[in-house]
Scaffold this active site. Sequence first.
Site, short mmCIF file in Angstrom:
data_model
loop_
_atom_site.label_atom_id
_atom_site.label_comp_id
_atom_site.label_asym_id
_atom_site.label_seq_id
_atom_site.Cartn_x
_atom_site.Cartn_y
_atom_site.Cartn_z
CG LEU A 143 -1.94 -1.11 1.46
CD1 LEU A 143 -2.43 -1.23 2.61
CD2 LEU A 143 -2.73 -1.16 0.24
CG ASP A 144 -0.57 4.94 -1.81
OD1 ASP A 144 -1.31 4.66 -0.80
OD2 ASP A 144 -0.75 5.27 -2.70
CB SER A 145 1.94 7.41 3.06
OG SER A 145 1.81 8.16 1.70
CG ASP A 181 -3.82 2.80 -0.28
OD1 ASP A 181 -4.80 3.38 -0.52
OD2 ASP A 181 -2.94 2.25 -1.00
#
Lengths: 116, 125
Positions: free
Chosen positions: B80-82, B84
């Site tokens: 995931l990214d930040s 998310d």
Amino acid sequence: MSGVSTAAYLARRAAQKERVRILYRKALKDTLNWAVHRHLFYQDADALRQRFETNKHVEDLDTIDRLIANAEATYDKWRHPDPYVVPWAPGGSKFHRNPTPPAGIEIVYDYGREDN
Amino acid sequence: MAVRAALLRHVRVPLQTLNPAVTLTGPKWGPPSLRWMSSHDDHLTKNEVTDRVLSVVKCFPKVDPSTVTPDVHFQKDLGLDSLDNVEIVMALEEEFKLEIPDKEADKIDSTNLAIEYISNHPMAS
């Protein structure tokens, strides 16, 4: 010298990333405040996410700073006047409604029926 | 009248005296025990927190449910990214009816930390 500048660059990037995360968090909560219903909130949240994603690949630090400042100004302008607050939190409907009694006060459950 | 008296003698319910000491200081009323319909003493156990945190993370659309374990890192392990990460923490706040301060919510980046934070939070429910 280059080590110092790299460290400064990384520190500034980390600060920017943190600002963006916190801004996104606040904006997402505010989206839920404006669109009370879930089926409306999901669309608005997607739109908000898209607005963050469009500037995902910007590299220039000053441009990023300017974008973040603009976004924070927009957030401030559209902040909800009466946001949802969790009931026990400061500003919530149950905040300080049922405080713990002061120390030294206790309930005597068998008052009048003590053994002695 | 006589019939009524005879009938009542048969259907009479035997009188039960309630022991006042038992009713007042028994397990139902004593201060240390659990009170019915009370909002107190309902702290979550760590197992319950773990189950609910994992179910929230598994329900996140971009996560493959089979990869979620109690010590998984959102960005390193789940891809995931930040942003998310921010969404997951907000979902956890709603699940446990919490309000986590922004700076602390920003630090929660793995299920391990989330479980620890929520199970140590006095208002989690």
